[in-house]
Design a protein around this motif. Structure first.
Motif, PDB file in Angstrom:
ATOM      1  N   ALA A  97      10.165 -14.275   2.680  1.00  0.00           N
ATOM      2  CA  ALA A  97       8.863 -13.603   2.937  1.00  0.00           C
ATOM      3  C   ALA A  97       8.896 -12.658   1.462  1.00  0.00           C
ATOM      4  O   ALA A  97       9.526 -11.535   1.442  1.00  0.00           O
ATOM      5  CB  ALA A  97       9.194 -12.950   3.273  1.00  0.00           C
ATOM      6  N   VAL A  98       8.156 -12.416   0.266  1.00  0.00           N
ATOM      7  CA  VAL A  98       8.752 -11.353  -1.214  1.00  0.00           C
ATOM      8  C   VAL A  98       7.361 -11.226  -1.582  1.00  0.00           C
ATOM      9  O   VAL A  98       6.854 -10.750  -2.528  1.00  0.00           O
ATOM     10  CB  VAL A  98       8.948 -12.917  -2.213  1.00  0.00           C
ATOM     11  CG1 VAL A  98      10.243 -13.241  -2.000  1.00  0.00           C
ATOM     12  CG2 VAL A  98       8.122 -13.548  -2.402  1.00  0.00           C
ATOM     13  N   GLY A  99       6.499 -11.196  -0.550  1.00  0.00           N
ATOM     14  CA  GLY A  99       5.112 -10.480  -0.370  1.00  0.00           C
ATOM     15  C   GLY A  99       5.197  -8.353  -0.875  1.00  0.00           C
ATOM     16  O   GLY A  99       3.820  -8.619  -2.088  1.00  0.00           O
ATOM     17  N   ARG A 100       5.593  -8.489  -0.243  1.00  0.00           N
ATOM     18  CA  ARG A 100       6.263  -7.112  -0.682  1.00  0.00           C
ATOM     19  C   ARG A 100       6.740  -6.339  -1.872  1.00  0.00           C
ATOM     20  O   ARG A 100       5.903  -5.301  -2.313  1.00  0.00           O
ATOM     21  CB  ARG A 100       6.632  -6.373   0.524  1.00  0.00           C
ATOM     22  CG  ARG A 100       5.931  -5.835   1.968  1.00  0.00           C
ATOM     23  CD  ARG A 100       6.881  -5.616   3.081  1.00  0.00           C
ATOM     24  NE  ARG A 100       5.575  -5.085   4.140  1.00  0.00           N
ATOM     25  CZ  ARG A 100       6.645  -5.956   5.529  1.00  0.00           C
ATOM     26  NH1 ARG A 100       7.294  -6.459   5.008  1.00  0.00           N
ATOM     27  NH2 ARG A 100       5.412  -6.100   6.159  1.00  0.00           N
ATOM     28  N   ARG A 101       7.301  -7.188  -1.879  1.00  0.00           N
ATOM     29  CA  ARG A 101       8.175  -6.848  -3.752  1.00  0.00           C
ATOM     30  C   ARG A 101       7.167  -7.415  -4.997  1.00  0.00           C
ATOM     31  O   ARG A 101       7.403  -6.771  -5.281  1.00  0.00           O
ATOM     32  CB  ARG A 101       9.254  -8.068  -3.752  1.00  0.00           C
ATOM     33  CG  ARG A 101      11.100  -7.181  -2.217  1.00  0.00           C
ATOM     34  CD  ARG A 101      11.843  -7.559  -3.425  1.00  0.00           C
ATOM     35  NE  ARG A 101      11.777  -8.951  -2.192  1.00  0.00           N
ATOM     36  CZ  ARG A 101      12.978  -9.759  -2.048  1.00  0.00           C
ATOM     37  NH1 ARG A 101      13.943 -10.158  -3.127  1.00  0.00           N
ATOM     38  NH2 ARG A 101      12.695 -10.837  -1.562  1.00  0.00           N
ATOM     39  N   LEU A 102       6.970  -8.506  -4.215  1.00  0.00           N
ATOM     40  CA  LEU A 102       5.956  -8.800  -5.602  1.00  0.00           C
ATOM     41  C   LEU A 102       4.381  -7.633  -5.607  1.00  0.00           C
ATOM     42  O   LEU A 102       3.998  -7.410  -6.591  1.00  0.00           O
ATOM     43  CB  LEU A 102       5.119 -10.193  -5.167  1.00  0.00           C
ATOM     44  CG  LEU A 102       6.119 -11.184  -5.812  1.00  0.00           C
ATOM     45  CD1 LEU A 102       5.306 -11.850  -4.631  1.00  0.00           C
ATOM     46  CD2 LEU A 102       5.825 -10.919  -7.256  1.00  0.00           C
ATOM     47  N   LEU A 133      -3.574 -10.079 -10.303  1.00  0.00           N
ATOM     48  CA  LEU A 133      -2.387 -10.476  -9.998  1.00  0.00           C
ATOM     49  C   LEU A 133      -1.988 -10.251  -8.529  1.00  0.00           C
ATOM     50  O   LEU A 133      -2.233 -10.802  -7.714  1.00  0.00           O
ATOM     51  CB  LEU A 133      -1.450 -10.442 -10.691  1.00  0.00           C
ATOM     52  CG  LEU A 133       0.639 -10.842 -10.507  1.00  0.00           C
ATOM     53  CD1 LEU A 133       0.142 -12.007 -10.680  1.00  0.00           C
ATOM     54  CD2 LEU A 133       1.121  -9.923 -11.421  1.00  0.00           C
ATOM     55  N   ARG A 134      -2.970  -8.805  -8.581  1.00  0.00           N
ATOM     56  CA  ARG A 134      -2.431  -7.924  -7.404  1.00  0.00           C
ATOM     57  C   ARG A 134      -2.991  -8.687  -5.998  1.00  0.00           C
ATOM     58  O   ARG A 134      -3.119  -8.383  -4.906  1.00  0.00           O
ATOM     59  CB  ARG A 134      -2.691  -6.647  -7.701  1.00  0.00           C
ATOM     60  CG  ARG A 134      -2.102  -5.816  -6.920  1.00  0.00           C
ATOM     61  CD  ARG A 134      -2.203  -4.367  -6.643  1.00  0.00           C
ATOM     62  NE  ARG A 134      -1.852  -3.094  -5.393  1.00  0.00           N
ATOM     63  CZ  ARG A 134      -1.384  -1.930  -5.327  1.00  0.00           C
ATOM     64  NH1 ARG A 134      -2.457  -1.300  -6.364  1.00  0.00           N
ATOM     65  NH2 ARG A 134      -1.531  -1.529  -4.872  1.00  0.00           N
ATOM     66  N   GLN A 155      -4.349 -11.669  -5.456  1.00  0.00           N
ATOM     67  CA  GLN A 155      -3.886 -12.780  -4.824  1.00  0.00           C
ATOM     68  C   GLN A 155      -2.430 -12.792  -4.455  1.00  0.00           C
ATOM     69  O   GLN A 155      -2.398 -13.306  -2.895  1.00  0.00           O
ATOM     70  CB  GLN A 155      -3.440 -13.993  -6.254  1.00  0.00           C
ATOM     71  CG  GLN A 155      -5.054 -14.389  -6.641  1.00  0.00           C
ATOM     72  CD  GLN A 155      -5.335 -15.540  -5.856  1.00  0.00           C
ATOM     73  OE1 GLN A 155      -5.467 -15.778  -4.603  1.00  0.00           O
ATOM     74  NE2 GLN A 155      -6.413 -15.288  -6.015  1.00  0.00           N
ATOM     75  N   VAL A 156      -1.427 -11.613  -4.987  1.00  0.00           N
ATOM     76  CA  VAL A 156      -0.304 -11.059  -3.935  1.00  0.00           C
ATOM     77  C   VAL A 156      -0.552 -10.981  -2.169  1.00  0.00           C
ATOM     78  O   VAL A 156       0.500 -10.888  -1.770  1.00  0.00           O
ATOM     79  CB  VAL A 156       0.622 -10.166  -5.018  1.00  0.00           C
ATOM     80  CG1 VAL A 156       1.571  -9.223  -4.433  1.00  0.00           C
ATOM     81  CG2 VAL A 156       1.211 -10.938  -6.127  1.00  0.00           C
ATOM     82  N   GLN A 157      -1.995 -10.183  -2.066  1.00  0.00           N
ATOM     83  CA  GLN A 157      -2.280  -9.580  -0.316  1.00  0.00           C
ATOM     84  C   GLN A 157      -2.613 -10.579  -0.555  1.00  0.00           C
ATOM     85  O   GLN A 157      -2.061 -11.087   1.305  1.00  0.00           O
ATOM     86  CB  GLN A 157      -3.446  -8.952  -0.733  1.00  0.00           C
ATOM     87  CG  GLN A 157      -3.558  -8.619  -1.824  1.00  0.00           C
ATOM     88  CD  GLN A 157      -2.348  -7.466  -1.649  1.00  0.00           C
ATOM     89  OE1 GLN A 157      -1.834  -6.244  -0.821  1.00  0.00           O
ATOM     90  NE2 GLN A 157      -2.015  -6.626  -3.463  1.00  0.00           N
ATOM     91  N   ASN A 158      -2.183 -11.953  -0.323  1.00  0.00           N
ATOM     92  CA  ASN A 158      -2.220 -12.961  -0.020  1.00  0.00           C
ATOM     93  C   ASN A 158      -0.544 -13.852   1.019  1.00  0.00           C
ATOM     94  O   ASN A 158      -0.011 -14.536   1.867  1.00  0.00           O
ATOM     95  CB  ASN A 158      -3.025 -14.307   0.063  1.00  0.00           C
ATOM     96  CG  ASN A 158      -4.610 -13.916  -0.627  1.00  0.00           C
ATOM     97  OD1 ASN A 158      -4.841 -14.079   0.646  1.00  0.00           O
ATOM     98  ND2 ASN A 158      -4.756 -14.079  -1.581  1.00  0.00           N
ATOM     99  N   ILE A 159       0.351 -13.369  -0.213  1.00  0.00           N
ATOM    100  CA  ILE A 159       1.247 -14.077   0.273  1.00  0.00           C
ATOM    101  C   ILE A 159       2.208 -13.218   0.982  1.00  0.00           C
ATOM    102  O   ILE A 159       2.477 -11.557   1.432  1.00  0.00           O
ATOM    103  CB  ILE A 159       2.356 -13.800  -1.170  1.00  0.00           C
ATOM    104  CG1 ILE A 159       2.091 -14.537  -2.512  1.00  0.00           C
ATOM    105  CG2 ILE A 159       3.798 -14.355  -1.043  1.00  0.00           C
ATOM    106  CD1 ILE A 159       2.334 -16.078  -1.892  1.00  0.00           C
ATOM    107  N   GLU A 160       3.319 -14.004   2.367  1.00  0.00           N
ATOM    108  CA  GLU A 160       3.836 -12.952   2.625  1.00  0.00           C
ATOM    109  C   GLU A 160       4.572 -12.564   2.404  1.00  0.00           C
ATOM    110  O   GLU A 160       5.741 -12.783   1.905  1.00  0.00           O
ATOM    111  CB  GLU A 160       4.148 -14.454   3.964  1.00  0.00           C
ATOM    112  CG  GLU A 160       4.879 -14.384   4.859  1.00  0.00           C
ATOM    113  CD  GLU A 160       5.702 -15.299   5.682  1.00  0.00           C
ATOM    114  OE1 GLU A 160       6.530 -14.994   6.835  1.00  0.00           O
ATOM    115  OE2 GLU A 160       5.858 -16.518   5.490  1.00  0.00           O
TER     116      GLU A 160
END
Length: 294
Positions: free
Chosen positions: A244-249, A286-287, A289-294
């Protein structure tokens, strides 16, 4: 680059048989700031709510997750019988009123629809102890399907993110190589601004030196270029990381945007400003799309 990013969007279902009962488990998940689990369980399954939530929280870290469990019972419907005591009471009341009220007598279906006249025998309750391993296995199967669905979606998003980071890197290279950043151009612009300052009345040499230093600092975007490249390297490392790297991204995307804003504010040429604006647009994509990452 091999990525094991997981999206927060996914869907899965599973089924299992328990005697004459057919269980159906359905899992849906969408974006969420944390892990939000909502359950809709069939009657008789309330005792399993907490264990099911614990099972989900062990497998998922983020997302708004909806769990729905239903079952069909075959051949276990309750028997219907007439409550003779209630029926006799209703018929006696009808006979009593017939002599006092001039009205048509009620029909059979009307009488049977009165509360208490028909009795439905309750079907035998579920064997919770026997049901538990079957139910948990079905939910685990659905969770495995949901994780696979989220990983498949995550792989597609990862390809988009890699392309977006590459686009940001290309724009940073353009900004770094732009002629407006050359020493001669910066020196000429600084000289022009210093000459403008000299025309002011009563300006001291110390003030002139301070203003020149400020102008030189504002014209230098090397620090922003270096930070943007460091963030690009960090983003690429995260995209190659499982978990889970969504928050860091998302945090990196915010840092990208901060440096791009500073670059635009320091720009000393229209073309360089245009590159900065393109950079901000790429970072916004970029941001998103990042909102979709766990």
């Amino acid at each position: 680059m091999t990525s094991r990013l997981a999206s927060m969007t996914g869907y899965a279902r599973s089924e299992a048989a328990f005697g004459s009962t057919r269980l159906r488990v359905e899992l849906k998940s969408v974006n969420g700031r944390g892990l939000d689990i909502r359950s809709r369980l069939a009657p008789g399954l309330d005792a399993f709510d907490i264990p099911l939530r614990q099972l989900l929280s062990q497998s998922l870290s983020r997302g708004s997750v909806n769990l729905a469990i239903s079952f069909d019972r075959q051949g276990t419907s309750g028997a219907v019988s007439v409550n003779q005591a209630a029926l006799e009471t209703v018929l006696a009341a009808i006979d009593s009123l017939a002599h006092r009220v001039d009205a048509q007598r009620p029909t059979l279906d009307g009488i049977l629809s009165l509360p208490g006249v028909l009795a439905v025998e309750e079907s035998r309750g579920l064997d919770e102890e026997g049901l538990e391993p079957v139910l948990m296995a079905a939910v685990r199967e659905a969770i495995a399907g949901l994780i696979k669905s989220r990983l498949d979606e995550g792989a597609r998003i990862a390809q988009i993110l890699v392309a977006q980071v590459d686009a940001i890197a290309a724009l940073v290279d353009q900004a770094d190589a732009h002629p407006a950043r050359s020493r001669d151009v910066i020196a000429a612009r600084l000289s022009q601004q210093v000459q403008s300052l000299r025309q002011e009345a009563d300006i001291s040499p110390e003030r002139l030196a301070q203003e020149a230093l400020v102008l030189a600092t504002k014209a230098d975007i090397q620090e922003e270029i270096d930070r943007l490249r460091a963030h690009i390297a960090g983003a690429r490392a995260l995209l190659a990381t499982a978990g889970a790297v969504g928050r860091r991204l998302d945090f990196l995307a915010q840092e990208f945007n901060r440096e791009a804003n500073t670059l635009c504010s320091k720009s000393n040429a229209v073309e360089l400003t245009a590159i900065g604006l393109d950079l901000k647009a790429a970072i916004d994509q970029l941001r998103e799309q990042v909102q979709n990452i766990e």
